[in-house]
Scaffold this motif. Structure first.
Motif, PDB file in Angstrom:
ATOM      1  N   GLY A 137       4.237   7.732  -9.294  1.00  0.00           N
ATOM      2  CA  GLY A 137       4.716   8.927  -8.738  1.00  0.00           C
ATOM      3  C   GLY A 137       3.829  10.194  -8.518  1.00  0.00           C
ATOM      4  N   LYS A 138       2.636  10.085  -9.195  1.00  0.00           N
ATOM      5  CA  LYS A 138       1.947  11.243  -8.897  1.00  0.00           C
ATOM      6  C   LYS A 138       0.362  10.657  -8.166  1.00  0.00           C
ATOM      7  N   ALA A 139       0.002   9.357  -8.729  1.00  0.00           N
ATOM      8  CA  ALA A 139      -1.302   8.830  -8.013  1.00  0.00           C
ATOM      9  C   ALA A 139      -0.910   7.776  -7.103  1.00  0.00           C
ATOM     10  N   SER A 140      -1.744   7.548  -6.116  1.00  0.00           N
ATOM     11  CA  SER A 140      -1.474   6.483  -5.189  1.00  0.00           C
ATOM     12  C   SER A 140      -1.924   5.191  -5.555  1.00  0.00           C
ATOM     13  N   TYR A 141      -1.212   4.087  -5.371  1.00  0.00           N
ATOM     14  CA  TYR A 141      -1.564   2.598  -5.695  1.00  0.00           C
ATOM     15  C   TYR A 141      -1.696   1.469  -4.554  1.00  0.00           C
ATOM     16  N   PHE A 142      -2.109   0.733  -5.085  1.00  0.00           N
ATOM     17  CA  PHE A 142      -1.931  -0.657  -4.474  1.00  0.00           C
ATOM     18  C   PHE A 142      -1.353  -1.804  -5.391  1.00  0.00           C
ATOM     19  N   ARG A 143      -0.410  -2.594  -5.025  1.00  0.00           N
ATOM     20  CA  ARG A 143       0.333  -3.653  -5.923  1.00  0.00           C
ATOM     21  C   ARG A 143       0.376  -4.756  -5.318  1.00  0.00           C
ATOM     22  N   ILE A 161       0.953  -1.332   0.076  1.00  0.00           N
ATOM     23  CA  ILE A 161       0.035  -0.154  -0.121  1.00  0.00           C
ATOM     24  C   ILE A 161       0.804   1.398   0.106  1.00  0.00           C
ATOM     25  N   ASN A 162       0.695   2.181  -0.872  1.00  0.00           N
ATOM     26  CA  ASN A 162       1.369   3.357  -1.244  1.00  0.00           C
ATOM     27  C   ASN A 162       0.946   4.244  -0.074  1.00  0.00           C
ATOM     28  N   VAL A 163       1.963   4.851   0.669  1.00  0.00           N
ATOM     29  CA  VAL A 163       1.514   5.695   1.686  1.00  0.00           C
ATOM     30  C   VAL A 163       1.958   7.212   1.328  1.00  0.00           C
ATOM     31  N   TRP A 164       0.979   8.138   1.520  1.00  0.00           N
ATOM     32  CA  TRP A 164       0.707   9.320   1.393  1.00  0.00           C
ATOM     33  C   TRP A 164       0.746  10.040   2.665  1.00  0.00           C
ATOM     34  N   HIS A 217     -19.190  19.762  -1.447  1.00  0.00           N
ATOM     35  CA  HIS A 217     -18.445  18.608  -1.410  1.00  0.00           C
ATOM     36  C   HIS A 217     -17.164  18.542  -0.375  1.00  0.00           C
ATOM     37  N   THR A 218     -16.586  17.769   0.252  1.00  0.00           N
ATOM     38  CA  THR A 218     -15.278  18.060   1.105  1.00  0.00           C
ATOM     39  C   THR A 218     -14.241  18.182  -0.066  1.00  0.00           C
ATOM     40  N   SER A 219     -13.041  18.883   0.646  1.00  0.00           N
ATOM     41  CA  SER A 219     -11.775  18.890  -0.114  1.00  0.00           C
ATOM     42  C   SER A 219     -10.875  18.018   0.447  1.00  0.00           C
ATOM     43  N   THR A 220     -11.464  17.067   1.330  1.00  0.00           N
ATOM     44  CA  THR A 220     -10.521  16.029   1.801  1.00  0.00           C
ATOM     45  C   THR A 220      -9.764  15.277   0.748  1.00  0.00           C
ATOM     46  N   GLN A 221      -8.666  15.010   0.573  1.00  0.00           N
ATOM     47  CA  GLN A 221      -8.062  14.278  -0.455  1.00  0.00           C
ATOM     48  C   GLN A 221      -8.122  12.620  -0.006  1.00  0.00           C
ATOM     49  N   MET A 222      -8.162  11.931  -1.015  1.00  0.00           N
ATOM     50  CA  MET A 222      -7.940  10.362  -0.976  1.00  0.00           C
ATOM     51  C   MET A 222      -6.541  10.322  -1.731  1.00  0.00           C
ATOM     52  N   GLY A 223      -5.854   9.237  -1.124  1.00  0.00           N
ATOM     53  CA  GLY A 223      -4.495   8.695  -1.604  1.00  0.00           C
ATOM     54  C   GLY A 223      -3.465   9.944  -1.582  1.00  0.00           C
ATOM     55  N   SER A 224      -3.163  10.180  -2.860  1.00  0.00           N
ATOM     56  CA  SER A 224      -2.163  11.252  -3.022  1.00  0.00           C
ATOM     57  C   SER A 224      -2.958  12.953  -3.160  1.00  0.00           C
ATOM     58  N   PHE A 229       6.668   5.534  -1.063  1.00  0.00           N
ATOM     59  CA  PHE A 229       6.973   4.622  -0.242  1.00  0.00           C
ATOM     60  C   PHE A 229       5.874   3.734  -0.035  1.00  0.00           C
ATOM     61  N   ASP A 230       5.879   2.424   0.299  1.00  0.00           N
ATOM     62  CA  ASP A 230       4.630   1.607   0.631  1.00  0.00           C
ATOM     63  C   ASP A 230       4.959   0.566   1.590  1.00  0.00           C
ATOM     64  N   ILE A 231       3.924  -0.044   2.183  1.00  0.00           N
ATOM     65  CA  ILE A 231       4.084  -0.713   3.206  1.00  0.00           C
ATOM     66  C   ILE A 231       3.347  -1.965   2.721  1.00  0.00           C
ATOM     67  N   SER A 232       3.764  -3.114   3.351  1.00  0.00           N
ATOM     68  CA  SER A 232       3.139  -4.632   2.571  1.00  0.00           C
ATOM     69  C   SER A 232       2.567  -5.129   3.853  1.00  0.00           C
ATOM     70  N   LEU A 233       1.302  -5.444   3.787  1.00  0.00           N
ATOM     71  CA  LEU A 233       0.634  -6.152   4.820  1.00  0.00           C
ATOM     72  C   LEU A 233      -0.140  -7.520   4.339  1.00  0.00           C
ATOM     73  N   LEU A 234       0.124  -8.385   5.430  1.00  0.00           N
ATOM     74  CA  LEU A 234      -0.517  -9.923   5.031  1.00  0.00           C
ATOM     75  C   LEU A 234      -1.367 -10.220   6.355  1.00  0.00           C
ATOM     76  N   ILE A 235      -2.616 -10.436   6.015  1.00  0.00           N
ATOM     77  CA  ILE A 235      -3.552 -10.995   6.946  1.00  0.00           C
ATOM     78  C   ILE A 235      -3.960 -12.531   6.569  1.00  0.00           C
ATOM     79  N   TRP A 236      -3.743 -13.353   7.453  1.00  0.00           N
ATOM     80  CA  TRP A 236      -4.323 -14.813   7.157  1.00  0.00           C
ATOM     81  C   TRP A 236      -4.812 -15.631   8.355  1.00  0.00           C
ATOM     82  N   LYS A 237      -5.449 -16.580   7.869  1.00  0.00           N
ATOM     83  CA  LYS A 237      -6.070 -17.606   9.076  1.00  0.00           C
ATOM     84  C   LYS A 237      -5.076 -18.651   9.321  1.00  0.00           C
TER      85      LYS A 237
END
Length: 426
Positions: free
Chosen positions: A367-373, A197-200, A351-358, A293-301
């Protein structure tokens, strides 16, 4: 795409629980979650008349609640952002206040899901601001962000502090609303999920709004029995008192009504790691046309005991949600979601001007938009496998949008986000 300039610092596997409610137009509306953070510009409390007796009672309730969630520390670390990080003995953490955990100790690590290639780098201990002090919590303790009176004074209800609002039916444009841009899979049995998950640090326009990016692991109907496990990063001034992106977790077994909470603010999630403070600020963050910068998360049973584990980065276990906390998730998940969410309070009728992602639309790309990979799910055989049927949805595409893709470098991925209020999103 300039994937070579990606800064791969860590991996997280969170699970975002945006569940889709069927609306009258037969479209889906994702589940709801929350985010908040910042270091400066603490939000002001809502204006209200001063009633000494009522305020005194409220303060007493707050102090009683703080005694329950703030455990006696073995050591305390002052973070550069003002947080106090308490090193609490692992067996004395809030989770063990639960009747079914009382007197127990954290479990040993389970068998990790199998995967063809181990993606991700080792955990960088500097990924949270409190590590900049050079201090750490000793073995046998866990780092816990201390909650103070100011934190609790910002919320309306002491008893619901650290919890999301009870599940509600989506309102029309005149009321508060949650807006999403998500990718999701459903229709099978899922035993976990993984993503980077890309962190902004998006702008949050209102102290009582938030912006987050997370993963949801979901089971149950969209009624009162909804089960979710969630993890990611969020900015929530109301919860944290600042505008920093913070690593968070959440869970519920009854659609956010009486069960569950953020982070370690109630008994439930059992932390096993002495290096990661859930709820602490993340650093560094990505910059527009700059380093990513991104962080990688894993959730499993865990196939043996049935508990749901959370891994950050490559092999760093954060802790687990005991299976008994849930009803439907005792067996498996029926949906996994990834993406962003904001609260739109429509202050002043706009509408709010609160941003999502980047804060930029998906079409701007790397480099401009936020991503999940590297989106993956865990199958019945405890193996991580690529997604086969990822769907994407933005419920207000003129405000926040999403665009999916697949390639050999990132596997399944998507770009998402947006600025909120603009010419096409009044």
């Amino acid at each position: 795409m300039e994937f070579s300039c990606l800064l791969k610092i860590s991996s997280i596997i969170p699970i975002f629980v945006i569940f889709f409610l069927v609306s009258s137009s037969s479209l889906f509306s994702p589940v709801f979650s929350t985010s908040e953070s910042s270091l400066s510009n603490k939000p002001n409390n809502k204006t209200q008349s001063f009633r000494p007796f009522e305020e005194g009672q409220r303060l007493r309730r707050i102090r009683e609640h703080l005694k329950k969630i703030n455990k006696t520390p073995f050591k305390t670390i002052q973070s550069v952002d003002g947080d106090l990080i308490d090193c609490v003995l692992a067996h004395q953490q809030a989770a063990f206040d639960h009747p079914m955990l009382r007197g127990q100790k954290p479990l040993e690590p389970p068998e990790r899901p199998k995967e063809s290639e181990r993606e991700g780098s080792k955990l960088e201990e500097s990924f949270q601001l409190w590590h900049l002090t050079g201090e750490s919590c000793p073995e046998g303790t866990i780092p816990v962000r201390r909650t103070n009176e100011e934190d609790m004074m910002r919320v309306n209800s002491v008893t619901r502090f650290g919890r999301k609002p009870r599940r509600f039916v989506r309102r029309d444009s005149g009321g508060n609303d949650h807006e999403h841009a998500v990718g999701y899979v459903s229709g099978q049995q899922y035993y976990g999920a993984k993503a980077s998950i890309n962190v902004w640090s998006p702008k949050v326009a209102n102290p009582y709004e938030f912006s987050l990016s997370q993963m949801w692991v979901i089971s149950g109907s969209f009624g009162d029995d909804l089960n979710t496990i969630e993890a990611g990063w969020q900015i929530s001034p109301e919860l944290y008192g600042d505008n920093y992106p913070r690593f968070f977790t959440y869970w519920t077994s009854d659609a956010y009504q009486a069960t569950g909470c953020y982070n370690l603010l109630c008994s439930g999630f059992v932390q096993t790691n002495n290096k990661i403070a859930i709820g602490a600020a993340i650093s560094p963050t990505s910059s527009y046309k700059g380093g990513q910068f991104d962080i990688s998360l894993l959730i499993w049973k865990d196939p043996k005991h049935g508990n749901w584990w959370l891994e950050f980065g490559s092999g760093v276990l954060v802790g687990y949600w005991p299976a008994f906390l849930f009803t439907h998730l005792r067996d498996h998940a029926s949906m996994v979601q990834f993406g962003g969410e904001v609260v739109n309070s429509r202050t002043g009728g706009f509408h709010t001007s609160t941003q999502m992602g980047s804060g930029h639309f998906s079409g701007e790309g790397f480099g401009k938009a936020s991503y999940f990979r590297n989106l993956q799910i865990v199958d019945w055989g405890n193996s991580l496998i690529p997604l086969s049927n990822l769907k994407v949805l933005a419920d207000h595409p003129n405000c926040y949008d999403i665009k999916g893709g697949i390639n050999k470098v990132w596997g399944n991925y998507f770009y998402y986000g947006g600025p909120g209020r603009n010419v096409k999103c009044p």
